[in-house]
Scaffold this motif. Structure first.
Motif, PDB file in Angstrom:
ATOM      1  N   CYS A 133      -2.182  -5.151  -0.949  1.00 35.95           N
ATOM      2  CA  CYS A 133      -2.090  -4.679  -2.238  1.00 35.95           C
ATOM      3  C   CYS A 133      -2.548  -3.247  -2.191  1.00 35.95           C
ATOM      4  O   CYS A 133      -1.804  -3.042  -3.556  1.00 35.95           O
ATOM      5  CB  CYS A 133      -2.667  -5.497  -2.863  1.00 35.95           C
ATOM      6  SG  CYS A 133      -4.597  -5.732  -2.799  1.00 35.95           S
ATOM      7  N   GLY A 134      -3.236  -2.387  -1.240  1.00 39.94           N
ATOM      8  CA  GLY A 134      -3.603  -0.913  -2.374  1.00 39.94           C
ATOM      9  C   GLY A 134      -3.831  -0.556  -0.223  1.00 39.94           C
ATOM     10  O   GLY A 134      -4.960  -1.035   0.066  1.00 39.94           O
ATOM     11  N   LYS A 149      -0.177  -2.235  -8.516  1.00 42.98           N
ATOM     12  CA  LYS A 149      -0.439  -1.700 -10.300  1.00 42.98           C
ATOM     13  C   LYS A 149       1.229  -1.075 -10.294  1.00 42.98           C
ATOM     14  O   LYS A 149       1.045  -1.074 -11.592  1.00 42.98           O
ATOM     15  CB  LYS A 149      -1.392  -1.080 -10.068  1.00 42.98           C
ATOM     16  CG  LYS A 149      -2.676  -2.200  -9.723  1.00 42.98           C
ATOM     17  CD  LYS A 149      -2.996  -2.898 -10.678  1.00 42.98           C
ATOM     18  CE  LYS A 149      -4.875  -3.764 -10.316  1.00 42.98           C
ATOM     19  NZ  LYS A 149      -4.628  -4.428 -11.270  1.00 42.98           N
ATOM     20  N   ALA A 193      -7.374  -5.129   0.052  1.00 41.63           N
ATOM     21  CA  ALA A 193      -5.952  -5.267   0.899  1.00 41.63           C
ATOM     22  C   ALA A 193      -6.024  -6.448   1.470  1.00 41.63           C
ATOM     23  O   ALA A 193      -6.279  -7.477   2.011  1.00 41.63           O
ATOM     24  CB  ALA A 193      -5.473  -4.017   1.457  1.00 41.63           C
ATOM     25  N   LEU A 207       0.837  -1.231  -0.465  1.00 43.95           N
ATOM     26  CA  LEU A 207       0.022   0.111   0.049  1.00 43.95           C
ATOM     27  C   LEU A 207       0.575   1.372   0.283  1.00 43.95           C
ATOM     28  O   LEU A 207      -0.082   2.398  -0.065  1.00 43.95           O
ATOM     29  CB  LEU A 207      -0.938   0.152   1.214  1.00 43.95           C
ATOM     30  CG  LEU A 207      -0.042  -0.110   2.741  1.00 43.95           C
ATOM     31  CD1 LEU A 207      -1.230   0.917   3.543  1.00 43.95           C
ATOM     32  CD2 LEU A 207      -0.303  -1.031   3.545  1.00 43.95           C
ATOM     33  N   SER A 248     -12.221  -2.971  -6.658  1.00 46.95           N
ATOM     34  CA  SER A 248     -10.564  -3.664  -7.476  1.00 46.95           C
ATOM     35  C   SER A 248     -10.837  -5.230  -7.455  1.00 46.95           C
ATOM     36  O   SER A 248      -9.858  -5.462  -8.531  1.00 46.95           O
ATOM     37  CB  SER A 248     -10.030  -3.313  -6.112  1.00 46.95           C
ATOM     38  OG  SER A 248      -9.466  -2.298  -5.514  1.00 46.95           O
ATOM     39  N   SER A 252      -0.885   1.600  -4.357  1.00 47.24           N
ATOM     40  CA  SER A 252      -1.063   0.102  -5.019  1.00 47.24           C
ATOM     41  C   SER A 252       0.615  -0.526  -5.633  1.00 47.24           C
ATOM     42  O   SER A 252       0.675   0.337  -6.505  1.00 47.24           O
ATOM     43  CB  SER A 252      -2.409   0.216  -5.689  1.00 47.24           C
ATOM     44  OG  SER A 252      -2.571  -0.235  -7.013  1.00 47.24           O
ATOM     45  N   ASN A 310      -7.303   1.840  -9.681  1.00 42.42           N
ATOM     46  CA  ASN A 310      -6.181   1.443  -9.046  1.00 42.42           C
ATOM     47  C   ASN A 310      -4.512   1.546 -10.374  1.00 42.42           C
ATOM     48  O   ASN A 310      -4.020   1.750 -10.505  1.00 42.42           O
ATOM     49  CB  ASN A 310      -5.356  -0.002  -8.322  1.00 42.42           C
ATOM     50  CG  ASN A 310      -6.190   0.728  -6.689  1.00 42.42           C
ATOM     51  OD1 ASN A 310      -6.232   1.387  -6.468  1.00 42.42           O
ATOM     52  ND2 ASN A 310      -6.086  -0.350  -6.100  1.00 42.42           N
TER      53      ASN A 310
END
Length: 325
Positions: A311-312, A51, A278, A43, A230, A49, A80
């Motif tokens: 992840c984000g 990405k 996440a 994050l 997401s 993220s 994202n």
């Protein structure tokens, strides 16, 4: 279909080195669980993220090949991937046109505008935005990127696992949330190389990978979850399905209630404001044990070393702050 390989991941790692932030990995309180739990704080990555890894790999690769058109790059996204694409395009000096569903969180739209993107809001689901994006690419000649279904995107995401492995060489298991499958495909490919198990976690009503495994091919699924902004892909990529069939991979489902609870716990206990995607990964470890539903959650063995990818963090955190009792 391009079969994703570990060589693709290592090539991506060399290409994006110095262009993305190395992941921070932290261990949770020793002794609080019978297993050893680490959190990969992706994050904190550029644009909030993972990405950013795939987007940078995608555009740098096209830059190397001289295949970036004057019309720039275009992408459809729940938010994202569009943010990452716009960020990478800005750094490469090309235009980015991003298609989002009208349901995309305002925080993501505002960030996209801040990166100089041309934002187009179309439909209420990612699939509708994707159709509009494909039409735009065909009409303008813009380079079409993808939120998850492209080998350069998946390979870039897979670089995350190698960084985690560098920090935890004896890691047993990595846990990731799955939407369309870009992160999962890249991470699982690299994890297989290192002999690490991958646990793929989906919301019970955004289960494109689970449905593909059951059907034997990617199929369309309904999308309805608190994490759908997401993880709301209607269909998982063929690359992700292939990755799920190889190595040591477990696929599990979690409820929205469990996702919300995990997200709140990350804020209450660690002051980490993450998006629901996440929290989906962490929810796999906190889901109540149900002997009648073995695909619900993941039960670590005592002493197992686990890393959950957060992840984000492109979320509105106002719902995390509770009024004092």
């Amino acid at each position: 279909m391009h079969s994703l390989t570990y060589a693709d991941v290592t090539t991506a790692a060399h290409r994006i080195a110095g262009h993305v932030r190395p992941v921070t990995v932290t261990r949770t309180d020793p002794g609080s669980e019978p297993y050893e739990l680490h959190l990969a704080l992706e994050l904190m990555q550029h644009t909030g993220s993972f990405k950013a890894r795939g987007a940078r790999n995608f555009l740098l690769a096209h830059g190397e090949e001289g295949t970036l058109p004057a019309a720039g790059v275009t992408i459809a996204s729940g938010g994202n991937a569009g943010l990452a694409c716009a960020w990478a395009a800005l750094r490469q000096g090309v235009r980015a046109t991003v298609f989002l569903p009208t349901t995309a969180p305002r925080v993501k739209v505002d960030k996209l505008l801040g990166h100089g993107a041309d934002v187009r809001l179309v439909g209420t689901e990612y699939a509708e935005a994707l159709t509009a994006c494909e039409t735009f690419a065909a009409e303008t000649g813009a380079l079409a990127s993808h939120a998850y279904d492209h080998p350069l995107i998946a390979a870039g995401a897979g670089t995350l696992l190698d960084e985690i492995h560098d920090r935890i060489p004896d890691l047993d298991t990595v846990v990731v949330a799955v939407g369309g499958g870009g992160l999962f495909a890249g991470v699982a490919t690299a994890a297989r190389h290192h002999g690490i198990r991958t646990v793929a976690v989906e919301p019970e009503h955004c289960r494109a990978l689970d449905a593909a495994l059951r059907a034997g091919r990617p199929v369309d699924v309904g999308v309805e979850s608190v994490a759908a902004d997401s993880l709301g892909a209607r269909r998982v990529s063929a690359t992700a399905l292939e990755a799920a069939r190889q190595g040591d991979v477990r696929t599990v489902l979690v409820t929205d209630t469990e996702i919300v609870r995990a997200r709140q716990a990350l804020w209450d206990d660690r002051r980490l404001a993450v998006e629901h995607a996440a929290a989906t990964a962490l929810a796999a470890l906190t889901t109540p044990d149900r002997s009648d539903a073995p695909d619900r959650g993941y039960r670590p063995e005592p002493g197992e070393k686990i890393c959950v990818v957060l992840c984000g963090a492109n979320t509105d955190p106002t719902d995390l702050t509770r009024a004092p009792a």
